[in-house]
Scaffold this active site. Structure first.
Site, PDB file in Angstrom:
ATOM      1  N   LYS A  67       0.881  -1.179   0.000  1.00  0.00           N
ATOM      2  CA  LYS A  67       0.000   0.000   0.000  1.00  0.00           C
ATOM      3  C   LYS A  67       0.909   1.217   0.000  1.00  0.00           C
ATOM      4  O   LYS A  67       1.819   1.309   0.828  1.00  0.00           O
ATOM      5  CB  LYS A  67      -0.912   0.001   1.227  1.00  0.00           C
ATOM      6  CG  LYS A  67      -1.782   1.274   1.288  1.00  0.00           C
ATOM      7  CD  LYS A  67      -2.915   1.172   2.284  1.00  0.00           C
ATOM      8  CE  LYS A  67      -2.502   1.586   3.668  1.00  0.00           C
ATOM      9  NZ  LYS A  67      -3.676   1.768   4.563  1.00  0.00           N
ATOM     10  N   ASN A 160     -15.149  11.436  24.280  1.00  0.00           N
ATOM     11  CA  ASN A 160     -14.227  11.970  23.287  1.00  0.00           C
ATOM     12  C   ASN A 160     -13.611  13.265  23.784  1.00  0.00           C
ATOM     13  O   ASN A 160     -14.253  14.041  24.486  1.00  0.00           O
ATOM     14  CB  ASN A 160     -14.933  12.218  21.944  1.00  0.00           C
ATOM     15  CG  ASN A 160     -13.934  12.399  20.810  1.00  0.00           C
ATOM     16  OD1 ASN A 160     -12.973  11.632  20.706  1.00  0.00           O
ATOM     17  ND2 ASN A 160     -14.133  13.401  19.980  1.00  0.00           N
ATOM     18  N   SER A 199      -6.150  10.118  17.935  1.00  0.00           N
ATOM     19  CA  SER A 199      -4.803  10.461  17.475  1.00  0.00           C
ATOM     20  C   SER A 199      -3.994  11.075  18.613  1.00  0.00           C
ATOM     21  O   SER A 199      -3.146  11.926  18.392  1.00  0.00           O
ATOM     22  CB  SER A 199      -4.903  11.421  16.291  1.00  0.00           C
ATOM     23  OG  SER A 199      -5.787  12.480  16.601  1.00  0.00           O
ATOM     24  N   MET A 219      -6.685   1.000  19.003  1.00  0.00           N
ATOM     25  CA  MET A 219      -6.477   1.047  17.561  1.00  0.00           C
ATOM     26  C   MET A 219      -5.842   2.342  17.052  1.00  0.00           C
ATOM     27  O   MET A 219      -5.424   2.419  15.903  1.00  0.00           O
ATOM     28  CB  MET A 219      -7.833   0.866  16.855  1.00  0.00           C
ATOM     29  CG  MET A 219      -8.577  -0.390  17.228  1.00  0.00           C
ATOM     30  SD  MET A 219      -7.637  -1.902  16.970  1.00  0.00           S
ATOM     31  CE  MET A 219      -7.429  -1.863  15.192  1.00  0.00           C
ATOM     32  N   GLY A 220      -5.769   3.364  17.898  1.00  0.00           N
ATOM     33  CA  GLY A 220      -5.307   4.667  17.401  1.00  0.00           C
ATOM     34  C   GLY A 220      -3.803   4.805  17.346  1.00  0.00           C
ATOM     35  O   GLY A 220      -3.276   5.559  16.527  1.00  0.00           O
ATOM     36  N   THR A 221      -3.097   4.085  18.205  1.00  0.00           N
ATOM     37  CA  THR A 221      -1.641   4.281  18.309  1.00  0.00           C
ATOM     38  C   THR A 221      -0.914   3.461  17.252  1.00  0.00           C
ATOM     39  O   THR A 221      -0.826   2.238  17.352  1.00  0.00           O
ATOM     40  CB  THR A 221      -1.171   3.914  19.738  1.00  0.00           C
ATOM     41  OG1 THR A 221      -1.809   4.831  20.633  1.00  0.00           O
ATOM     42  CG2 THR A 221       0.325   4.044  19.887  1.00  0.00           C
ATOM     43  N   LYS A 226       2.726   8.187  19.957  1.00  0.00           N
ATOM     44  CA  LYS A 226       1.280   8.227  20.226  1.00  0.00           C
ATOM     45  C   LYS A 226       0.944   7.330  21.421  1.00  0.00           C
ATOM     46  O   LYS A 226       1.635   6.323  21.660  1.00  0.00           O
ATOM     47  CB  LYS A 226       0.488   7.734  19.010  1.00  0.00           C
ATOM     48  CG  LYS A 226       0.305   8.779  17.921  1.00  0.00           C
ATOM     49  CD  LYS A 226      -0.677   8.252  16.894  1.00  0.00           C
ATOM     50  CE  LYS A 226      -0.770   9.159  15.696  1.00  0.00           C
ATOM     51  NZ  LYS A 226      -1.568   8.564  14.621  1.00  0.00           N
ATOM     52  N   GLY A 292      -3.679  -2.915  18.204  1.00  0.00           N
ATOM     53  CA  GLY A 292      -3.843  -2.995  16.748  1.00  0.00           C
ATOM     54  C   GLY A 292      -3.118  -1.854  16.061  1.00  0.00           C
ATOM     55  O   GLY A 292      -3.599  -0.723  16.028  1.00  0.00           O
TER      56      GLY A 292
HETATM   57  P1  NAD Z   1      -9.813  11.818  13.101  1.00  0.00           P
HETATM   58  O1  NAD Z   1      -8.970  13.040  12.916  1.00  0.00           O
HETATM   59  O2  NAD Z   1     -11.055  11.672  12.308  1.00  0.00           O
HETATM   60  O3  NAD Z   1     -10.217  11.699  14.653  1.00  0.00           O
HETATM   61  C1  NAD Z   1      -9.253  11.919  15.664  1.00  0.00           C
HETATM   62  C2  NAD Z   1      -9.808  11.457  16.999  1.00  0.00           C
HETATM   63  O4  NAD Z   1      -8.804  11.678  18.001  1.00  0.00           O
HETATM   64  C3  NAD Z   1     -11.029  12.257  17.462  1.00  0.00           C
HETATM   65  O5  NAD Z   1     -11.846  11.422  18.242  1.00  0.00           O
HETATM   66  C4  NAD Z   1     -10.392  13.351  18.315  1.00  0.00           C
HETATM   67  O6  NAD Z   1     -11.286  13.922  19.242  1.00  0.00           O
HETATM   68  C5  NAD Z   1      -9.321  12.531  19.008  1.00  0.00           C
HETATM   69  N1  NAD Z   1      -8.239  13.365  19.561  1.00  0.00           N
HETATM   70  C6  NAD Z   1      -7.555  14.346  18.929  1.00  0.00           C
HETATM   71  N2  NAD Z   1      -6.649  14.874  19.780  1.00  0.00           N
HETATM   72  C7  NAD Z   1      -6.778  14.217  20.958  1.00  0.00           C
HETATM   73  C8  NAD Z   1      -6.112  14.294  22.214  1.00  0.00           C
HETATM   74  N3  NAD Z   1      -5.139  15.168  22.439  1.00  0.00           N
HETATM   75  N4  NAD Z   1      -6.505  13.435  23.191  1.00  0.00           N
HETATM   76  C9  NAD Z   1      -7.473  12.519  22.992  1.00  0.00           C
HETATM   77  N5  NAD Z   1      -8.131  12.401  21.809  1.00  0.00           N
HETATM   78  C10 NAD Z   1      -7.781  13.235  20.818  1.00  0.00           C
HETATM   79  O7  NAD Z   1      -8.812  10.589  12.896  1.00  0.00           O
HETATM   80  P2  NAD Z   1      -9.173   9.109  12.483  1.00  0.00           P
HETATM   81  O8  NAD Z   1      -9.058   8.986  11.003  1.00  0.00           O
HETATM   82  O9  NAD Z   1     -10.408   8.684  13.158  1.00  0.00           O
HETATM   83  O10 NAD Z   1      -7.911   8.317  13.083  1.00  0.00           O
HETATM   84  C11 NAD Z   1      -7.777   8.133  14.480  1.00  0.00           C
HETATM   85  C12 NAD Z   1      -6.441   7.477  14.758  1.00  0.00           C
HETATM   86  O11 NAD Z   1      -6.438   6.159  14.222  1.00  0.00           O
HETATM   87  C13 NAD Z   1      -5.239   8.176  14.173  1.00  0.00           C
HETATM   88  O12 NAD Z   1      -4.223   8.218  15.172  1.00  0.00           O
HETATM   89  C14 NAD Z   1      -4.808   7.269  13.045  1.00  0.00           C
HETATM   90  O13 NAD Z   1      -3.440   7.348  12.772  1.00  0.00           O
HETATM   91  C15 NAD Z   1      -5.180   5.927  13.618  1.00  0.00           C
HETATM   92  N6  NAD Z   1      -5.344   4.836  12.645  1.00  0.00           N
HETATM   93  C16 NAD Z   1      -4.885   3.609  13.008  1.00  0.00           C
HETATM   94  C17 NAD Z   1      -5.015   2.550  12.140  1.00  0.00           C
HETATM   95  C18 NAD Z   1      -4.553   1.178  12.555  1.00  0.00           C
HETATM   96  O14 NAD Z   1      -4.497   0.287  11.710  1.00  0.00           O
HETATM   97  N7  NAD Z   1      -4.260   0.938  13.805  1.00  0.00           N
HETATM   98  C19 NAD Z   1      -5.602   2.741  10.881  1.00  0.00           C
HETATM   99  C20 NAD Z   1      -6.079   3.989  10.535  1.00  0.00           C
HETATM  100  C21 NAD Z   1      -5.949   5.043  11.442  1.00  0.00           C
END
Ligand code: NAD
Length: 321
Positions: A67, A160, A199, A219-221, A226, A292
């Site tokens: 990818k 959130n 994020s 899943m976010g980290t 992060k 994840g």
């Molecule tokens: P998004 O910008 O749509 O949403 C961001 C989210 O993070 C929101 O809920 C926001 O309120 C929250 N946020 C922002 N700053 C914050 C803080 N300081 N403290 C707590 N929460 C905070 O982004 P998204 O597209 O939903 O992606 C979210 C995360 O998932 C990103 O970190 C992205 O890199 C990650 N991600 C991971 C995978 C994986 O395979 N694990 C895949 C895709 C995305």
């Protein structure tokens, strides 16, 4: 060579097909039939973009490719297109010839949601009733929709950092006919399953916000630095990961490892549970945590699946290449 444009993905790919593809490739990773190549990620010094490649080879599914894509922070504001942009390229493992080019934007959300769903299917208590969401952005909606299919959930609770975004996940709960309640982080103690998808670079969910018996999908980290949950939580939990190498370097486990709270050998590949080599959850009180981080093989697996669907439905474009 086949082309499956981004516009066709929504009509072709189902959550079930994504779940199956991701579950199979996690199993193949654990049995050493599939492996991910080192990730390349570069700040290219243009448009503030981050660009890179995630690739791998699955000998079991015969999927080879990568990818390519990344994050262009000004896209939405200046060009009206989404900031995350990616394309999957598949190659014939017998000859090395290019086989397919597939839009990767929606697939990324579907494969990420499938990963946490696979973890819920294999690790959450069967009687889980309350699901908690930490995060309410773009990915959170996909995560919740897929997770709701894994257990007979009766209620969705959510927290959130930006409370104005909570209606995004409330909408998904309402669509599924479930009540939704916004809670403070302490309220997550009522959850049987928690998905974190933010994020954030600092922990929001602390160890004492989580009750015994909970399954967490973090899943976010997916980057160094992060962090969504307190490192002490990983010491209380049995930790599972999509890929251990990524978990300890760019996942939630990076912090618990650095603090000396857990060791790499404490982390179990989720594929080992899928293959039956690890029992998974061992008691109703155990906290299970899935780290994840997102691997390239997930992208290749769902892309290969969508190419098959597109060819079968006559929606793939064939080019002489
Ligand atoms: P998004 O910008 O749509 O949403 C961001 C989210 O993070 C929101 O809920 C926001 O309120 C929250 N946020 C922002 N700053 C914050 C803080 N300081 N403290 C707590 N929460 C905070 O982004 P998204 O597209 O939903 O992606 C979210 C995360 O998932 C990103 O970190 C992205 O890199 C990650 N991600 C991971 C995978 C994986 O395979 N694990 C895949 C895709 C995305």
């Amino acid at each position: 060579m086949w082309i499956v444009p981004e516009r066709e993905i929504a009509g072709l790919m189902t959550r079930e097909a994504a779940f199956d593809a991701v579950e199979k490739v996690f199993a193949a990773m654990a049995s050493k039939d599939a492996y991910n190549f080192p990730v390349v990620r570069e700040a290219i010094g243009h448009e503030d973009a981050l660009y890179g490649f995630k690739g791998g080879f699955d000998r079991a599914g015969l999927t080879l490719g990568l990818k390519a894509g990344g994050y262009w922070p000004h896209n939405l504001e200046t060009k009206g297109i989404i900031n995350h942009q990616s394309t999957v390229f598949l190659f014939d493992p017998e000859t090395g010839r290019a086989k397919a080019m597939v839009g990767g934007n929606l697939l990324t959300a579907l494969r990420t949601a499938a990963a946490s769903s696979v973890s819920i299917a294999h690790l959450a208590r069967k009687d889980a009733k309350v699901i908690g969401m930490v995060g309410a952005g773009h990915q959170a909606t996909f995560q919740l929709r897929a997770a709701l299919e894994q257990r007979d959930f009766e209620k969705v609770i959510g927290w959130n950092y930006h409370p104005d975004m909570l209606p995004n996940i409330e909408k998904i709960a309402t669509e599924a006919g479930l009540p939704f309640e916004a809670v403070p982080l302490e309220g997550m103690r009522d959850a049987d399953v928690i998905i974190s998808i933010t994020s954030s670079f600092a922990p929001s969910l602390m160890a004492d916000h989580v009750s015994p018996g909970t399954h967490l999908a973090c899943m976010g980290t997916d980057t160094k630095g992060k962090q969504e949950v307190e490192a002490a939580l990983l010491a209380r939990a049995t930790v599972f990961a999509d890929e251990i190498a990524q978990s300890v370097s760019i996942g939630e486990a990076q912090h618990a490892i650095a603090a000396g709270l857990i060791a790499e050998r404490d982390i179990v590949e989720i594929g080992a549970v899928i293959n039956g080599a690890h029992p998974g959850r061992r008691s109703a009180d155990e906290i299970t945590l899935f780290d994840g981080t997102g691997v390239g093989l997930q992208d290749l697996a769902v892309a290969a699946s969508v190419v098959d669907l597109a060819i079968a439905k006559g929606l793939a474009i064939e080019v002489d290449f």
